[in-house]
Design an enzyme around this catalytic site. Structure first.
Site, mmCIF file in Angstrom:
data_model
loop_
_atom_site.group_PDB
_atom_site.id
_atom_site.type_symbol
_atom_site.label_atom_id
_atom_site.label_comp_id
_atom_site.label_asym_id
_atom_site.label_seq_id
_atom_site.Cartn_x
_atom_site.Cartn_y
_atom_site.Cartn_z
ATOM 1 C CB THR A 1 -14.744 -18.740 -14.147
ATOM 2 O OG1 THR A 1 -14.080 -18.087 -15.083
ATOM 3 C CG2 THR A 1 -15.505 -20.366 -14.882
ATOM 4 C CB SER B 1 -11.771 -10.356 -12.777
ATOM 5 O OG SER B 1 -10.824 -11.441 -13.620
ATOM 6 C CB THR C 1 -8.703 -16.818 -11.727
ATOM 7 O OG1 THR C 1 -8.996 -16.721 -12.918
ATOM 8 C CG2 THR C 1 -10.161 -17.743 -11.287
ATOM 9 C CG ASP C 2 -8.277 -13.714 -16.698
ATOM 10 O OD1 ASP C 2 -7.801 -14.487 -16.623
ATOM 11 O OD2 ASP C 2 -9.326 -13.374 -17.677
#
Length: 286
Positions: A11, A53, A82-83
Site C-alpha cells: 500500500t 504482500s 502489511t498483510d
C-alpha cells in the site's frame, strides 16, 4: 554510506486508479531519494512487477536476503505490504540472526501522498536504518518494533502491529537463499475437526505448525491424536503454538494436553504462528 532500499510493493507505494489502489512505479524510490541525508548513496532493489504482500513467500524472502548479502556495508530498508509483514519479519530475523546486520521493514495502511501514515513510517524507518541496534525491525505508527515476533492485530487502524516477546534466536550460517522447497503449512485445531481431513493434510506436508488451544491442550479424540502421531512417526515435523496471542505453551499444565505431547509434537513455546512456520521452513531447507 549506502542505504539499500528493497521495494517489494504494498500500500505504501500505491496510488488511485479507476480500478482502485494499484502500485505506482517509482513512487517509493523517489520519496526515499528526496529524504536522503547528505553523503548517503541510495542503492535500490525493486521487485518487477511489484507484488501485493499476499504473494510474498519463500521465493521473495530469498530475493530480499540475496540483495542484503550482496550489499554487506549498507543499511537496509525493506518496503512491504502489511498483510504478510509478520511472516517476512520472522523470516528475515531468523535468517539473519547473528549476522550483525540492521534491517528495517516499513509499510503503511495508506499510500504516500494521501495524508495518512506512510510518510511518518518512512521517516521513522530512515532514521532507524542509520541508528537502530543490529537486528530486524518494523517502523510503524511511531514505534520501532522487533520484527521476529510481529502480529498484525488490526486490518484498518494505523497501529496495526504488536511485537510479542520471543525466545532468543539461534544464529544461522549466512545463506543468500536459505528457503527451499519444503512443504509446510499452518493447521488449526477446532471443535469437530474431522480426523480424516487432518490426516489427508498431513500426508501432503513435510512439516506443519499446529495451532492448539490455550497453554497446550487438544481434543481427546483418538483418531485426531493418531493422525498426529502417525505423521510424526513418518518424519513430519509438527510444531505447536498457542491460538492465544500471548502467553505461549506450558506442556503438562493440563491433562487435556497429555495426548498431544505424547504424539511427539514439538513445543513452540512463545513463538508466534509466523515465527514457528519460518523456523520449520528454515530447518527443513537446511
Amino acid at each position: 554510506m549506502t542505504l539499500l532500499l528493497i521495494h517489494t510493493g504494498g500500500t505504501i507505494g500505491m496510488s488511485d486508479s479507476p480500478q482502485g489502489l494499484t502500485p505506482e512505479a517509482g513512487l517509493v524510490e523517489a520519496t526515499v531519494a528526496a529524504l536522503l541525508p547528505a553523503g548517503v548513496r541510495l542503492q535500490t532493489e525493486v521487485f518487477a512487477p511489484l507484488i501485493d504482500s499476499a504473494d510474498m513467500g519463500p521465493t521473495g524472502w530469498n530475493r530480499i536476503l540475496a540483495a542484503i548479502h550482496a550489499a554487506p556495508g549498507a543499511d537496509v530498508i525493506v518496503t512491504h505490504g502489511t498483510d504478510t509483514m509478520a511472516f517476512t519479519g520472522a523470516a528475515l530475523a531468523q535468517a539473519l540472526a547473528g549476522s550483525g546486520r540492521r534491517v528495517v521493514l516499513c509499510g503503511a495502511m495508506q499510500p504516500l501522498g494521501t495524508g495518512g501514515d506512510a510518510e511518518g513510517n518512512l521517516h521513522l524507518a530512515m532514521g532507524a536504518a542509520r541508528s537502530a541496534p543490529a537486528g530486524v525491525w518494523l517502523a510503524f505508527a511511531g514505534e520501532l518494533l522487533p520484527a521476529e515476533g510481529l502480529a498484525k492485530i488490526d486490518s484498518h487502524a494505523d497501529s496495526a502491529f504488536r511485537a510479542l516477546p520471543q525466545a532468543p534466536l539461534p544464529a544461522r550460517p549466512p545463506k543468500a537463499a536459505p528457503f527451499g522447497a519444503a512443504r509446510v503449512a499452518v493447521l488449526t485445531l477446532s471443535p469437530g475437526l474431522p480426523a480424516a481431513l487432518l490426516r489427508a493434510a498431513l500426508a501432503e506436508l513435510d512439516g506443519a505448525v499446529l495451532r492448539v488451544y490455550g497453554a497446550g491442550t487438544s481434543m481427546n479424540d483418538p483418531a485426531v491424536l493418531a493422525a498426529l502421531a502417525d505423521a510424526v512417526a513418518r518424519g513430519v515435523r509438527l510444531r505447536a503454538v498457542s491460538q492465544c496471542l500471548s502467553g505461549g505453551l506450558a506442556p503438562g499444565a493440563y491433562a487435556a494436553g497429555a495426548g498431544l505431547w505424547a504424539a511427539g509434537i514439538e513445543n513452540g513455546g512463545l513463538e508466534t504462528t509466523e515465527a514457528a512456520l519460518v523456523r520449520l521452513m528454515l530447518d527443513l531447507s537446511a
